[in-house]
Design an enzyme around this catalytic site. Structure first.
Site, short mmCIF file in Angstrom:
data_model
loop_
_atom_site.label_atom_id
_atom_site.label_comp_id
_atom_site.label_asym_id
_atom_site.label_seq_id
_atom_site.Cartn_x
_atom_site.Cartn_y
_atom_site.Cartn_z
N ASP A 1 38.44 27.29 18.11
CA ASP A 1 38.35 25.72 18.44
C ASP A 1 37.49 25.64 18.99
O ASP A 1 37.28 25.84 19.82
CB ASP A 1 39.42 26.00 18.40
CG ASP A 1 40.52 25.79 16.95
OD1 ASP A 1 39.91 26.39 15.65
OD2 ASP A 1 41.65 25.78 17.33
N ASN B 1 50.79 67.12 45.26
CA ASN B 1 50.62 66.32 44.01
C ASN B 1 51.51 65.42 44.85
O ASN B 1 51.15 64.05 43.35
CB ASN B 1 52.22 67.24 43.42
CG ASN B 1 52.48 66.66 41.90
OD1 ASN B 1 51.65 66.01 40.93
ND2 ASN B 1 53.36 66.38 41.09
N GLU C 1 53.29 64.38 35.14
CA GLU C 1 54.56 63.63 33.88
C GLU C 1 54.28 62.15 35.06
O GLU C 1 54.92 60.75 33.96
CB GLU C 1 55.20 64.17 35.10
CG GLU C 1 56.01 63.90 36.31
CD GLU C 1 55.02 64.74 36.91
OE1 GLU C 1 54.60 65.57 36.77
OE2 GLU C 1 55.00 64.31 38.57
N ASP D 1 47.21 27.83 11.56
CA ASP D 1 46.71 28.33 11.72
C ASP D 1 47.10 30.15 12.11
O ASP D 1 46.96 31.37 11.76
CB ASP D 1 46.41 28.10 13.10
CG ASP D 1 45.52 26.87 13.52
OD1 ASP D 1 44.74 26.75 11.65
OD2 ASP D 1 45.51 26.24 13.92
N ASP E 1 46.00 26.13 17.37
CA ASP E 1 46.64 25.57 17.79
C ASP E 1 48.05 25.54 16.75
O ASP E 1 49.10 25.24 16.82
CB ASP E 1 46.70 24.78 18.36
CG ASP E 1 44.95 23.47 17.44
OD1 ASP E 1 45.35 23.69 16.48
OD2 ASP E 1 44.67 22.88 18.48
#
Ligand code: ATP
Length: 892
Positions: free
Chosen positions: A326, A728, A284, A638, A634
């Site tokens: 770029d 656990n 869980e 774009d 940028d």
């Protein structure tokens, strides 16, 4: 009167501000107190108490609590209290995990909070959009998101896209004229701009008249609570897996309980054991740990300068197979310096570095006086006049405000004693057509002292050559014949092949009657004068980053608006362009369909002279070829490509708000090398999640099987419920968290990108979980049986030995989970969190076994020293049996 009905000066008076100096800090503070922060109210988040209670709403946990209650009523107080305590601690842990996850997501939001430029105390400063108050004077340009409702007082070709408010996707042209008349809808208020809308063109200045919920956006804010899910594909897959695991764990538990009862075990005891087993076996905590691992990874990425805006990108990063980047500013430093100037087949060299306006002009290695060289002076003057940047002196340093390309032109002119401010005394700029990357040029109309007007244009040389009719050759204007054209092209190539970015300068005199309304009318029939060539050195770290990407099976593609030869020269320097690699130009791209591009796209490494719309085509072609594409950008234009890419990347420094909002990753430093680091981190996060899934599930398989086999063999319970719950909580939880923080394996960036459709259990993980889990179950049972048959009267002792074996087997196995190959591949002391988790797990186990007050609670008996040999020997088997067989196979 309403704001849009007033004149600009009436607005200024009504709201009590000053358009020359803006508000003072004091006024801002007062108004902030009065009007509050400029924020839209957000939907209420669940309170801490609710979040805590949520930890217990799990069905099996409720059953366990009910069962515990019954056992409490039956008089088993110690058991009941211990179980409740453990469940409670588990709940607290879950609570903190979730809180942490939420907090870091919150922090992320803060980091990418929008900023605006406002006039405060007489200076233009960047402030957070939420700090705007009524009366603030704000300026914005193409690409910005509007921070508040404003009445415009200046508009230069301003166009704003208001679809968020009006649904109309076409941009609206803005002006400053008052609007009169009744019933003007929002769409008609052309002298106002509204919070949340986008500037698509031009620039403007406005006075804030509405903030926060008191804006047009605020009125519809309830509709806007963005329901964008931030779940990653893996999280979604794990959720489904979780459901399957719950069913499997429940079935197995029922089986264990059923067989146990048939074998004559007490029903009540079996019930409690079964429920504890189910609680332990159901992972869980997994979703919370995954979120924590993701968000911790995201925080590491922030330290390395990348901000993840959309969580799923973390996973997709690990799958990236192509990075389209770029050039200017991302691969290069974007610190431009003019070094060569060309005109009429003469080349002048310019010395000096950076933005310091000191340097000499040389012709054939001899210093010259610019004042005596008319053409040179003209090129420099026009370069400075057709320019929206500024160079400012601050603390003996020179700082650029604006575009580096323009900064370089200003500095070159300053080196010749031509300062923009002084030039403005002789020339008045009467009109401006700003630069955009589609036209690839910028123009101004200037008027000299005699009232004579000129168009001055600067821009990409090949473009300017195309729109020029004549050329200034040795100070004489001549027709631009083929011959001259060839000479200019030769000069462009010569500058570009030295990796210089080239800007051409041209002009045209205007007659007194000529009217120019559009850039198109201005930018034709020009007189070409010459070229300025500027260096923009590559960022030093990019070459190595490109290489690392190549080793990681990721191709780097350069996309640039720059000249093809400049692009090629820089791509060669950075080792992006292999010998047989192709370079494609924007105009070739235009003539290809996406399908045609697909055919060749794998061979293309450089795209030059592209316009933003080409980027979308490139993304599509690459995706059609099965690539997972990262794409940088940028500008406003774009955004579509950034959105379409699998990982849209925007620039933190030079990026517009529009690009940032479209992107899933922001590079704080605009640096290509940061993309590589982010990909590495993305791969690492995914691998770490695999590591703890492997650990947790193998542990759970072991826990279930030891109980199942014991019941089948008709043995007593090898572990009591409280021991199962303890395993656990402690043995499973802590080391799993530490695995989430594990360092990458050495070959992480030598592997091919992961396939995005790859399942959680691929690459042998499923087999590892089952085989190791099976062995953990077997050795625990074996240790139990050996000790139990030695003395069947001491069941609790045998159970304690089984408990210790289970814990130790898991804690050894955790180190195996760190490697895809074998435990021997990794230095266990690399991950000190894990060492810490393992050591504390062992110590806590020893406390539970040897600390007398805890013994009745955990049903433990102190283990004798000689039995530790048995425990350690047994618990090493699951990890080393298979690791050993792997090793022999490898050495053989
Ligand atoms: P990248 O796409 O890698 O950032 P880039 O900056 O060269 O490359 P753009 O900004 O689209 O791409 O510029 C395209 C071309 O336009 C440049 O090569 C240059 O010749 C010209 N140019 C760039 N900036 C200006 C400017 N401010 N004014 C006039 N022309 C410019």
């Amino acid at each position: 009167m309403k704001w849009h009905e007033m004149r600009a000066d009436e607005v200024t008076n009504a709201i009590n501000t000053d358009v020359e100096s803006g508000l003072t800090s004091k006024e801002v503070k007062q108004r902030e107190q009065k009007f509050g922060l400029n924020e839209l109210k957000e939907a209420e988040r669940p309170s801490a108490i609710l979040l805590f209670l949520n930890q217990f709403k799990d069905f099996m946990v409720l059953v366990l609590l009910a069962a515990t209650l019954i056992s409490g009523l039956l008089g088993e107080y110690i058991d009941a209290i211990a179980i409740i305590a453990i469940v409670f601690v588990n709940g607290i842990l879950g609570f903190f995990q979730e809180r942490k996850a939420e907090k870091s997501l919150e922090a992320l939001k803060e980091l990418s909070a929008p900023q605006v430029v406002a006039l405060r105390n007489g200076e233009w400063v960047r402030v957070l959009s939420k700090e705007l108050v009524p009366g603030d004077v704000v300026k914005f340009t193409s690409g910005d998101r509007i921070g508040a409702d404003m009445r415009l007082i200046e508009s230069k070709s301003l166009e704003v896209e208001e679809s968020a408010l009006t649904g109309e996707s076409l941009p609206v042209q803005k002006s400053i004229q008052p609007i009169v008349g009744k019933d003007v809808g929002i769409g008609d208020l052309t002298n106002m701009v509204f919070m949340g809308t986008l500037v698509t063109r031009g620039s403007g200045i406005g006075i804030v008249v509405g903030t926060g919920m008191n804006t047009a956006m605020g009125q519809i804010a309830d509709l806007l609570q963005n329901a964008e899910t931030m779940e990653t594909p893996l999280q979604r897959r794990l959720e489904q897996l979780g459901k399957i695991l719950i069913v499997v764990a429940l079935l197995l538990t029922v089986l264990v309980v059923g067989i146990g009862v048939l074998q004559g075990h007490d029903i009540y005891n079996m019930f409690l054991a079964g429920v504890s087993l189910a609680v332990a076996a159901i992972p869980e905590g997994l979703p919370a740990i995954v979120t924590v691992a993701l968000s911790l990874g995201v925080q590491r990425m922030i330290k390395q300068n990348s901000i993840v805006r959309k969580l799923p990108a973390v996973e997709t990063l690990g799958c990236a197979s192509v990075i389209c980047s770029d050039k200017t500013g991302t691969m290069t430093q974007n610190k431009m310096t003019v070094t060569q100037i060309w005109s009429s087949d003469k080349v002048w060299n310019v010395s000096g570095t950076g933005y310091h306006p000191h340097g000499e002009f040389m012709y054939r290695d001899k210093e010259i006086d610019v004042a005596k060289t008319k053409t040179l002076q003209q090129i420099l003057t026009f370069g400075a006049l057709c320019n929206s940047a500024a160079i400012m002196e601050k603390d003996n340093d020179y700082i650029l405000d604006g575009d580096p390309t323009e900064g370089a032109l200003l500095v070159a002119a300053m080196k010749a004693g031509l300062k923009k401010e002084n030039l403005y005394r002789s020339f008045e700029v009467v009109e401006e057509f700003p630069f955009d990357s589609v036209r690839k040029m910028m123009s101004v109309i200037v008027k000299d002292k005699n009232g004579k007007r000129f168009v001055v244009t600067k821009g990409a040389p090949d473009v300017l050559l195309g729109i020029s009719k004549s050329i200034l050759w040795n100070e004489r204007q001549e027709g631009l014949t083929r011959e001259y054209e060839e000479k200019v092209k030769g000069a462009i190539e010569s500058l570009a092949s030295q990796a210089l970015r080239t800007i051409a300068i041209a002009f045209k005199p205007l007659s007194s009657t000529e009217r120019i309304e559009t850039s198109y009318e201005a930018e034709k029939d020009l007189v070409f004068i010459g070229l300025q060539g500027m260096i923009d050195p590559p960022r030093p770290e990019v070459k190595q980053a490109v290489k690392e990407c190549r080793d990681a099976g990721i191709k780097t593609v350069m996309i640039t608006g720059d000249h093809v030869i400049t692009a090629k020269a820089i791509a060669k320097q950075l080792n992006i362009l292999p010998t047989n690699g192709k370079v494609l130009e924007g105009r070739e791209l235009s003539s290809l369909s996406v399908e045609e591009l697909e055919e060749i796209v794998d061979d293309v490494y450089v795209f030059a002279r592209v316009s933003p719309e080409h980027k979308l085509k490139i993304v599509k072609a690459l995706q059609n070829k099965g690539h997972i594409v990262a794409m940088t950008g940028d500008g406003v234009n774009d955004a579509p490509a950034i959105k379409a890419a699998d990982i849209g990347i925007s620039m933190g420094i030079t990026g517009t708000d529009v690009a940032k909002e479209a992107s899933s990753l922001v590079l704080v430093d605009d640096n290509f090398a940061t993309i590589k680091s982010a990909i590495k981190e993305g791969r690492n996060i995914y691998e770490n999640i695999r590591k703890f899934i492997r650990y947790l599930l193998a542990s759970n398989v072991g826990e279930i099987l030891v109980m199942l086999f014991a019941m089948i063999l008709g043995l007593p319970l090898p572990l009591v419920p409280i021991q199962i719950l303890w395993v656990n909580l402690v043995t499973d939880g802590l080391p799993a968290m530490a695995l989430g923080l594990d360092q990458p394996e050495g070959d992480l960036m030598k592997r091919k990108p992961r396939h995005p459709k790859e399942g959680v259990f691929s690459r042998g993980l499923g087999w590892k979980v089952v085989s190791r889990g099976f062995l953990i179950g077997i050795v625990t049972l074996a240790a139990f049986m050996i000790v139990y048959y030695r003395n069947p009267n001491e069941l609790a002792y045998a159970q304690t030995v089984a408990f210790a074996t289970l814990v130790m087997a898991q804690l050894i196995h955790v180190f195996d989970c760190r490697s895809e190959k074998s435990i021997f591949e990794r230095n266990p002391f690399e991950n000190m969190y894990l060492i810490g988790a393992v050591v504390s797990s062992i110590l806590l186990m020893l406390v539970v076994i040897y600390y007398p007050p805890l013994q009745p609670i955990f049903h433990t008996i102190p283990i004798l020293l000689r039995d530790w040999l048995l425990i350690l020997g047994m618990s090493a088997i699951p990890t080393f049996l298979l690791a050993g067989s792997l090793l022999t196979r490898k050495t053989a």
